[in-house]
Design a protein around this motif. Sequence first.
Motif, mmCIF file in Angstrom:
data_model
loop_
_atom_site.group_PDB
_atom_site.id
_atom_site.type_symbol
_atom_site.label_atom_id
_atom_site.label_comp_id
_atom_site.label_asym_id
_atom_site.label_seq_id
_atom_site.Cartn_x
_atom_site.Cartn_y
_atom_site.Cartn_z
ATOM 1 N N GLN A 32 0.815 -1.212 0.000
ATOM 2 C CA GLN A 32 0.000 0.000 0.000
ATOM 3 C C GLN A 32 0.849 1.262 0.000
ATOM 4 O OE1 GLN A 32 -3.226 0.129 -0.610
ATOM 5 N NE2 GLN A 32 -3.075 -2.102 -0.823
ATOM 6 N N PHE A 33 2.017 1.240 0.629
ATOM 7 C CA PHE A 33 2.921 2.382 0.501
ATOM 8 C C PHE A 33 3.321 2.574 -0.961
ATOM 9 C CE2 PHE A 33 4.209 2.038 5.149
ATOM 10 C CZ PHE A 33 3.731 3.290 5.483
ATOM 11 N N LEU A 88 5.115 5.734 -3.237
ATOM 12 C CA LEU A 88 6.409 5.793 -2.565
ATOM 13 C C LEU A 88 7.332 4.673 -3.046
ATOM 14 C CD1 LEU A 88 5.150 6.497 1.062
ATOM 15 C CD2 LEU A 88 5.961 8.145 -0.621
ATOM 16 N N ARG A 89 8.614 4.906 -2.896
ATOM 17 C CA ARG A 89 9.616 3.891 -3.216
ATOM 18 C C ARG A 89 9.839 3.058 -1.955
ATOM 19 N NH1 ARG A 89 14.379 7.725 -4.703
ATOM 20 N NH2 ARG A 89 13.562 8.600 -2.753
ATOM 21 N N VAL A 90 9.549 1.762 -2.047
ATOM 22 C CA VAL A 90 9.452 0.925 -0.855
ATOM 23 C C VAL A 90 10.404 -0.255 -0.941
ATOM 24 C CG1 VAL A 90 7.867 -0.385 0.623
ATOM 25 C CG2 VAL A 90 7.003 1.561 -0.702
ATOM 26 N N CYS A 143 7.208 -3.699 -4.837
ATOM 27 C CA CYS A 143 8.332 -3.023 -4.211
ATOM 28 C C CYS A 143 9.571 -3.911 -4.316
ATOM 29 C CB CYS A 143 8.030 -2.718 -2.747
ATOM 30 S SG CYS A 143 7.886 -4.187 -1.703
ATOM 31 N N ASP A 144 10.703 -3.409 -3.839
ATOM 32 C CA ASP A 144 11.939 -4.189 -3.837
ATOM 33 C C ASP A 144 12.052 -5.006 -2.554
ATOM 34 O OD1 ASP A 144 12.516 -3.083 -6.251
ATOM 35 O OD2 ASP A 144 14.175 -1.816 -5.550
ATOM 36 N N ARG A 159 17.505 5.370 -2.507
ATOM 37 C CA ARG A 159 16.543 4.850 -3.480
ATOM 38 C C ARG A 159 15.156 4.615 -2.883
ATOM 39 N NH1 ARG A 159 18.755 2.449 -8.186
ATOM 40 N NH2 ARG A 159 21.033 2.557 -8.268
ATOM 41 N N TYR A 160 15.004 4.728 -1.563
ATOM 42 C CA TYR A 160 13.740 4.340 -0.942
ATOM 43 C C TYR A 160 13.223 5.430 -0.002
ATOM 44 C CZ TYR A 160 15.312 -0.107 -2.743
ATOM 45 O OH TYR A 160 15.763 -1.094 -3.587
#
Length: 399
Positions: free
Chosen positions: A161-162, A167-169, A227-228, A259-260
């Motif tokens: 959900q972020f 957003l970068r998560v 995300c990552d 990056r996050y």
Amino acid sequence: MLPVRFVLAVQDARYVEPLLNYVNGSPYGSSMQVTAFTRPDAFLQYMQSGELPALVVGDAEMLMAWFRLGEPPVPWLLLNESAELPAACPAGGSHTAKYQPLPRLLETISACCHGSRTLTGGGNGNSIGTGLQTGLTSVIGVVSPLSGCGKSTLAMNMAKQFAVLGLRVFYLNLETVNSSVLFPSGCNGMEGSFSRLLYDLKAAQEGGMENDLQVMPYRLRHQGLKCDTFEPSLHVKEIMEMTRSDTELLLRSLASAGRYDVIVVDTDGASGGRDERLQAVLEDAGALVWLLLDDPISMFKSGIRIDQLLQSGESFAGSLMKRSRFVVNRYTGQLVNNPPRQDIRIDCMLPYIPSWKQLQQQELLLMSPIYQREILKLCRQLLGDADSGLSDNRGELYA
């Protein structure tokens, strides 16, 4: 960013009420939580009750009564009617005009609040931050002393959900047995990569080359979580040998990569003894999301664990409650059991999903519209989103 909490202690209710009304009706309503007192005894009792705010704002009479209890544990701002700070005031505070335009006063209070918050969460001097400003990464630890309470489901849905919010998560699983292995990433060729990363972590520390550690080559894109993350490892012994310093270096390296915006950390539940990975998260996370269940055993265990941490003498104990948010999982419409401590307020209720009781496809845990709607509200609350529709940022006045 996470809403900051400050206490307003002024004996004149005619001064307090307009200020509270202004906060609630302004953009500050999503970024500040105000608890106001007009009686010295109620104010002093609150300040000795356990949870500490980011800042205390008060008139001379209220603050002087507080100062007599000992060295102030948090910063303070005196609402002064003169141009000078009284000589009797201890260090650690400042003063501003009591009567001034409310927008200017709120700017001063906001600056003091954010100036008092450590960007490391626990104060260990690294770059892990609580706010989502440029160049800072918000670390959110999902914790619980319970096993089987739905902690990983919460953590993975939060990461998703972020990401939905733009957003970068990064989703970081630090469980001894990594349950995210049940949710394939869709990325091949990274088998064994986490074991190699753990080797690099230890080698960098032994060689004094922590600043040269590169973690980005080990990341992969998880299609389901959007995300990552790292490739899950089932080498339990390797994970158990991961030390506090290993975990701190890993978090620091992820955050400093730039990056996050958010790192969601999934920790071990019901871990016995001193879990060094968990200790690092408790130290470094800007926010801690505690997952509770509405039953006596859950509330009891959670209360005992929190009491233990608060009395542990660890450097993070003083800020633990300030950084904590409390979530009840499998909520059925009425909270039967009281929270384990008087200073705990339930911030979110996650619904019980009957269809999850028997699942053949684990991916369905990431696809419930009802559950994800509440997760989205929680994520917005953590970000201080004014559009979240939550009412818990309103100021409270205690006569």
